[in-house]
Motif scaffolding. Structure first.
Motif, mmCIF file in Angstrom:
data_model
loop_
_atom_site.group_PDB
_atom_site.id
_atom_site.type_symbol
_atom_site.label_atom_id
_atom_site.label_comp_id
_atom_site.label_asym_id
_atom_site.label_seq_id
_atom_site.Cartn_x
_atom_site.Cartn_y
_atom_site.Cartn_z
ATOM 1 N N HIS A 148 0.789 -1.303 0.056
ATOM 2 C CA HIS A 148 0.029 0.019 0.204
ATOM 3 C C HIS A 148 0.906 1.123 -0.108
ATOM 4 N N LYS A 149 0.468 2.146 -0.864
ATOM 5 C CA LYS A 149 1.138 3.543 -0.923
ATOM 6 C C LYS A 149 0.637 4.333 0.234
ATOM 7 N N VAL A 150 1.357 4.858 0.951
ATOM 8 C CA VAL A 150 0.854 5.612 2.349
ATOM 9 C C VAL A 150 1.755 7.227 2.152
ATOM 10 N N THR A 151 1.187 8.216 2.632
ATOM 11 C CA THR A 151 1.930 9.250 2.786
ATOM 12 C C THR A 151 2.592 9.360 4.253
ATOM 13 N N ALA A 152 4.174 9.888 4.104
ATOM 14 C CA ALA A 152 4.864 9.807 5.304
ATOM 15 C C ALA A 152 5.284 11.320 5.367
ATOM 16 N N THR A 153 5.424 11.484 6.852
ATOM 17 C CA THR A 153 5.935 13.145 6.883
ATOM 18 C C THR A 153 7.179 12.978 7.570
ATOM 19 N N VAL A 154 8.028 13.920 7.291
ATOM 20 C CA VAL A 154 9.549 13.875 7.739
ATOM 21 C C VAL A 154 9.095 14.496 9.081
ATOM 22 N N VAL A 155 10.128 13.720 10.161
ATOM 23 C CA VAL A 155 10.124 14.331 11.423
ATOM 24 C C VAL A 155 11.506 15.209 11.574
ATOM 25 N N LYS A 156 12.613 14.464 11.259
ATOM 26 C CA LYS A 156 13.871 15.191 11.003
ATOM 27 C C LYS A 156 14.395 14.476 9.957
ATOM 28 N N LYS A 157 15.667 15.005 9.726
ATOM 29 C CA LYS A 157 16.637 14.495 8.849
ATOM 30 C C LYS A 157 18.062 13.722 9.493
ATOM 31 N N VAL A 158 18.250 12.577 9.002
ATOM 32 C CA VAL A 158 19.333 11.765 9.949
ATOM 33 C C VAL A 158 20.482 12.039 8.994
ATOM 34 N N ALA A 159 21.702 11.991 9.911
ATOM 35 C CA ALA A 159 22.842 12.528 9.001
ATOM 36 C C ALA A 159 23.325 11.276 8.060
ATOM 37 N N GLN A 160 23.679 11.822 6.911
ATOM 38 C CA GLN A 160 24.070 10.879 5.806
ATOM 39 C C GLN A 160 25.326 10.104 6.183
ATOM 40 N N PRO A 161 25.621 9.048 5.561
ATOM 41 C CA PRO A 161 26.847 8.230 5.743
ATOM 42 C C PRO A 161 28.096 9.000 5.149
ATOM 43 N N PRO A 162 29.249 8.590 5.229
ATOM 44 C CA PRO A 162 30.389 9.446 4.506
ATOM 45 C C PRO A 162 30.159 9.417 2.959
ATOM 46 N N LEU A 163 30.633 10.131 2.310
ATOM 47 C CA LEU A 163 30.723 10.219 0.889
ATOM 48 C C LEU A 163 31.214 9.038 0.201
ATOM 49 N N ASP A 164 30.650 8.609 -0.764
ATOM 50 C CA ASP A 164 31.060 7.550 -1.661
ATOM 51 C C ASP A 164 31.668 7.983 -2.679
ATOM 52 N N PRO A 165 33.058 7.581 -3.146
ATOM 53 C CA PRO A 165 33.554 8.208 -4.363
ATOM 54 C C PRO A 165 33.194 7.570 -5.599
ATOM 55 N N ASP A 166 32.314 6.495 -5.406
ATOM 56 C CA ASP A 166 31.752 5.733 -6.597
ATOM 57 C C ASP A 166 30.807 6.572 -7.298
ATOM 58 N N PRO A 167 30.894 7.022 -8.572
ATOM 59 C CA PRO A 167 29.718 7.847 -9.085
ATOM 60 C C PRO A 167 28.721 7.167 -9.250
ATOM 61 N N GLU A 168 28.614 5.766 -9.430
ATOM 62 C CA GLU A 168 27.208 5.170 -9.868
ATOM 63 C C GLU A 168 26.332 5.221 -8.474
ATOM 64 N N THR A 169 27.174 4.685 -7.454
ATOM 65 C CA THR A 169 26.330 4.603 -6.240
ATOM 66 C C THR A 169 26.137 6.027 -5.737
ATOM 67 N N SER A 170 26.929 7.127 -5.768
ATOM 68 C CA SER A 170 26.742 8.399 -5.196
ATOM 69 C C SER A 170 25.654 8.935 -5.804
ATOM 70 N N THR A 171 25.334 8.870 -7.109
ATOM 71 C CA THR A 171 24.417 9.533 -7.743
ATOM 72 C C THR A 171 22.965 9.020 -7.506
ATOM 73 N N ALA A 172 22.749 7.518 -7.032
ATOM 74 C CA ALA A 172 21.686 7.090 -6.598
ATOM 75 C C ALA A 172 21.488 7.588 -5.064
ATOM 76 N N ARG A 173 22.502 7.672 -4.189
ATOM 77 C CA ARG A 173 22.136 8.092 -2.919
ATOM 78 C C ARG A 173 22.011 9.570 -2.750
#
Length: 201
Positions: free
Chosen positions: A65-90
């Protein structure tokens, strides 16, 4: 085409060996199987795959089921990934703490991945859950299922073509080996006297 020409050429040729005729027939049968059977196998495999995938699509759409979620707060991102393919998706997604209401009416709060570049508290985004509100993957759509079915059918046709061609080559290899063995046997009989004066007299 060469198989048909070969059969016609060997039809009444006095130099024809049994293996030549067998080789021509094997080539003709292989050609017919590749031209006729491979497309039929591909269509059947694609149709069966499509039906199974469409059932899976229906089941997933019934259970997710598709539901609508509401952001409470942002979580810290993991360290930057040098791989351009995975970093674009992230970069196109963010980890957030969000709340949502499940289809059964219960409220949920958890860390999830949101399709938001710069999420802020109060932003909303779509989220897929099961009937109890647990986060699940997006269900398969019919377009993707059709693409997978077409690829399955094409793969089955190519596999049959490879099997037929491999079998043809194996049979021809065995025929050539048998032909060489006969030549060796004939040479063993004629060889010791070959070129001697008075041979055959």
């Amino acid at each position: 085409m060469r198989a048909i020409t070969g059969l016609w050429r060997w039809r009444r040729n006095p130099l024809r060996r049994g293996t030549d005729l067998v080789e021509a027939w094997v080539a003709l049968v292989a050609l017919i199987l590749i031209v006729v059977a491979a497309p039929v196998v591909g269509i059947v495999a694609g149709s069966l795959s499509r039906d199974a995938l469409y059932r899976s699509v229906q089941e997933q759409h019934d259970r997710r089921h598709k539901v609508t979620a509401t952001v409470v707060k942002k979580v810290a991102q993991p360290p930057l990934d040098p791989d351009p393919e995975t970093s674009t998706a992230r970069d196109a997604h963010s980890r957030v703490v969000a709340t949502w209401k499940a289809p059964d009416g219960t409220a949920h709060r958890d860390r999830v991945v949101a399709a938001l570049k710069t999420p802020r508290a109060g932003d909303t985004f779509p989220l897929w859950t099961d009937g109890y509100g647990h986060v699940v993957g997006r269900p398969l759509d019919r377009t993707t299922a059709t693409t997978h079915a077409v690829l399955a059918g094409f793969g089955a046709a190519v596999a049959l073509t490879g099997l037929v061609e491999g079998t043809r080559r194996l049979v021809v290899w065995r025929l050539v080996r048998r032909r060489y063995a006969r030549w060796d046997h004939a040479w063993d009989i004629a060889g010791p006297d070959w070129g001697r004066t008075g041979t055959g007299s």
